[in-house]
Write an enzyme that holds these catalytic residues in place. Structure first.
Site, short mmCIF file in Angstrom:
data_model
loop_
_atom_site.label_atom_id
_atom_site.label_comp_id
_atom_site.label_asym_id
_atom_site.label_seq_id
_atom_site.Cartn_x
_atom_site.Cartn_y
_atom_site.Cartn_z
N GLU A 1 0.84 -1.21 0.00
CA GLU A 1 0.00 0.00 0.00
C GLU A 1 0.87 1.25 0.00
O GLU A 1 0.66 2.17 -0.81
CB GLU A 1 -0.90 -0.01 1.23
CG GLU A 1 -1.66 1.28 1.48
CD GLU A 1 -2.32 1.28 2.85
OE1 GLU A 1 -3.50 0.91 2.91
OE2 GLU A 1 -1.65 1.62 3.85
N THR B 1 2.12 -13.23 -0.38
CA THR B 1 0.72 -12.82 -0.46
C THR B 1 0.64 -11.40 -1.01
O THR B 1 1.35 -10.51 -0.52
CB THR B 1 0.06 -12.85 0.94
OG1 THR B 1 0.18 -14.17 1.48
CG2 THR B 1 -1.41 -12.47 0.85
N ASP C 1 -5.48 -4.40 -3.85
CA ASP C 1 -5.78 -2.97 -3.95
C ASP C 1 -4.50 -2.17 -4.13
O ASP C 1 -4.51 -1.12 -4.81
CB ASP C 1 -6.56 -2.49 -2.73
CG ASP C 1 -5.74 -2.47 -1.46
OD1 ASP C 1 -4.97 -3.44 -1.24
OD2 ASP C 1 -5.87 -1.52 -0.67
N TRP D 1 1.19 6.63 3.98
CA TRP D 1 0.05 6.66 3.06
C TRP D 1 -0.78 7.92 3.28
O TRP D 1 -1.25 8.54 2.30
CB TRP D 1 -0.81 5.40 3.20
CG TRP D 1 -1.77 5.38 4.36
CD1 TRP D 1 -1.58 4.79 5.57
CD2 TRP D 1 -3.09 5.97 4.40
NE1 TRP D 1 -2.69 4.97 6.37
CE2 TRP D 1 -3.62 5.70 5.69
CE3 TRP D 1 -3.85 6.70 3.49
CZ2 TRP D 1 -4.88 6.13 6.07
CZ3 TRP D 1 -5.12 7.12 3.88
CH2 TRP D 1 -5.62 6.84 5.16
#
Length: 637
Positions: free
Chosen positions: A66, A238, A242, A619
């Site tokens: 992310e 994994t 998104d 983020w």
């Protein structure tokens, strides 16, 4: 004439600045100020400046795919503003160097006719390990050979979701190495979650991604999670779809902006890599065990898929892959996920991969798959939208993660035969409680609408925006965002309520950006005014490190929470922490007690109240910058 020449030169190099573009550059420079500590020595973006951070990552100096996707997006926008796309290329190169796994031996032994051996997902960590069930049929992997043919490789070009940037755990799984140990400087690939929907971060057993049985117990970490007759040394990764999709989304904007500047050749090699990532991202579109989509009840009864009938065409929660280590067999495995959360959907990425020539993947049916996915995602938004306007939960092809019979008030044909789930994937806390899922996903829908003018997207957004304008509080130059949402009912009668508010900057900036994209295309003045109001309110919290507001993390009383380890199981971490029955969150991470903020936690454990903390999450800081930049690009040029 001289001033005109200077203006033309400025336009050729970069774009004209205004208030919000100036704020974008100011925020960008704070993120890149080495004194502020957003990046490691290798240039990897940390999850947060601070180290004592426990969220989805359990340590602030880990990072996630992310964070990397936000980094690439941030650099795409900066490149546009600056007129030079070298930092965009550099961000992608760093991503490729550190979070796309290098060590993937023996994947060539993967059999796409039997992608993996089945095991149930169970409700609580104490029910694990989950036995392998060789008698349950699994479906065919219909895209593996396409990818091998297209790229001439058997390895995945996908990000692993979690990176121990400073190697604090000591596994030493740096690129190309397996359990090299604590002396490796990092970054090191690790994993945490693997034991069902009630396994919050506080109940996880951090584990190596490359298990040579050097650490953990007699079988490394494998027998904590799956039950089998014997265990083989192996690696496993994994992906969080998104994040990969957001990286492709950033590449889409880089294409548009570089072409507008007439410098697309600067980024063509990077865009080819983004396209490749988008090809492998198709594993997000399939059921976990490639079983047929629709009315899939009972692992033995639910039919194995063939061709594309195992594709739900939605952005699922994860996909994973792995194989034997050298000398321990020639086999591999792949799984998808039957559950799709609305918060992970990305129609802009589906649009980019199906229509933008520079991003169309090489896989033979990739464009067709992403074309179908785009329409399926729009259908999902419509299906999950409440009468108020918010989006509820998601859908699953595998109730409880084991193809159970769903709750009695759900019909057998909810959404293409999949069942509505108000909290798909995880339940501690419920996965759709956090308001942030709303603007995260809707922002992508709004970007898609801005680019295409799609009437369906406009209709969905109009309803959502009307709701948001009633629940976001803008008063006296300050803001309050919804934090926790509660849900009632099932489709088509779902309802939402806000039961808690917060000063969260990331959700405020994402909401502002969503409103800005919608306003720029629709002309909705109220949405534009609210976007500007949120951005102005955020800017009042600017410091020399970014934009942040102190918060009280209500979960921080859980450091001594028990972590389930089966009776009789014992193991160790590289630095000596013991894994055994009676383990606790802090007991598996004793190094936290050396953190400069640990006295705050000790005070809580001694009976005190949870104090305020100040966090600078990568983020969120990038999201704020991107919101400023978006508003400037849309309304200041």
């Amino acid at each position: 004439m001289k001033s005109v020449a200077l203006l033309l030169l400025a336009l050729a190099v970069g774009i004209q600045a205004g208030t919000y573009l100036d704020r974008f550059k100011e925020q960008y420079n704070k993120i890149h100020n080495s004194a502020n500590g957003y990046f490691s020595a290798e240039g990897v973006p940390y999850h947060a400046i601070e180290t004592l951070v426990v969220e989805a990552p359990d340590y602030g100096h880990e990072t996630t795919s992310e964070a990397y996707s936000y980094y690439v997006w941030l650099e795409a926008m900066y490149s546009y503003v600056n007129g030079d796309f070298s930092t965009f290329n550099a961000a992608w190169q760093n991503l490729e160097s550190y979070i796309i796994p290098t060590l993937q031996p023996n994947m060539g032994g993967y059999n796409p006719w039997k992608p993996a051996t089945y095991s149930d997902e169970l409700d609580t960590p104490s029910q694990y390990p989950s036995p392998m069930q060789t008698g349950v049929s699994v479906g065919q992997d219909p895209i593996w050979q396409e990818l091998v043919n297209a790229y001439g490789q058997s390895t995945f070009y996908s990000m692993h979701w979690l990176l121990d940037v400073d190697n604090i755990y000591g596994f030493g799984n740096s690129q190309g190495q397996c359990e090299a140990g604590p002396n490796e400087p990092g970054p090191s690939l690790i994993n945490t979650f693997q034991r069902g929907p009630q396994e919050s971060v506080w109940r996880t057993i951090p584990q190596t991604t490359c298990d040579s049985f050097k650490y953990g117990g007699n079988n490394g970490f494998l027998d904590l999670f799956v039950g089998d007759n014997s265990y083989t040394r192996q690696w496993k990764y994994t992906a969080a779809p998104d994040a990969d999709a957001r990286a492709v989304q950033a590449a889409f904007w880089a294409v548009q902006w570089a072409k507008e500047k007439g410098v697309y050749s600067q980024i063509s090699d990077t865009i080819a890599k983004a396209s490749k990532m988008g090809d492998y991202l198709r594993y997000t579109l399939f059921d976990k065990y490639f079983k047929k989509i629709g009315n899939c009840i009972g692992p033995y009864n639910c039919q194995a898929g063939s061709g594309k009938d195992s594709a739900h065409y939605l952005m699922n929660w994860y996909f994973a892959w792995g194989a034997a280590l050298p000398g321990y067999g020639n086999w591999g495995w792949v799984i998808g996920d039957g559950s799709a959360h609305f918060g992970y959907q990305n129609p802009l990425t589906a649009y980019a991969l199906s229509t933008v020539d520079e991003l169309k993947p090489k896989g033979a049916t990739a464009v067709e798959d992403w074309t179908t996915s785009l329409q399926r995602q729009l259908e999902l938004y419509e299906f999950l939208q409440t009468s108020e306007g918010a989006f509820a939960g998601g859908v699953t092809n595998s109730w409880n993660g084991r193809y159970d019979t769903p709750t009695s008030n759900l019909t057998a044909d909810e959404f293409h035969g999949m069942f509505y789930d108000w909290e798909p994937v995880y339940h501690d806390p419920p996965s759709n409680r956090w308001f942030g899922m709303q603007p995260w996903s809707t922002d992508r829908l709004a970007q898609y609408y801005y680019v295409t003018g799609d009437a369906t997207a406009e209709s969905i957004l109009k309803k959502w925006v009307a709701w948001v304008l009633t629940v976001v509080k803008l008063e006296n130059g300050d803001f309050q965002m919804p934090d926790n949402l509660t849900w009632a009912g099932v489709p088509p009668e779902i309802h939402v309520q806000v039961n808690k508010y917060t000063h969260e900057i990331g959700t405020a900036s994402a909401t502002a950006r969503t409103l800005a994209y919608y306003a720029a295309k629709s002309g909705d003045q109220a949405a534009k005014t609210a976007a500007q109001g949120l951005l102005d309110a955020l800017y009042k919290y600017a410091t020399d490190k970014g934009i942040t507001i102190p918060e009280v993390p209500d979960q921080y009383g859980r450091f001594e929470e028990p972590v389930y380890v089966p009776s009789g199981w014992t193991g160790t971490y590289p630095y000596g922490d013991t894994i055994s029955s009676g383990a606790t969150f802090i007991g598996l991470r004793s190094w936290f007690k050396n953190d400069t903020d640990w006295p705050k936690i000790q005070g809580i454990l001694d009976g005190g109240e949870i104090p305020e903390f100040t966090f600078h999450r990568f983020w969120a800081q990038a999201d704020v910058a991107l919101a400023f930049g978006t508003y400037g690009i849309l309304f200041e040029q």
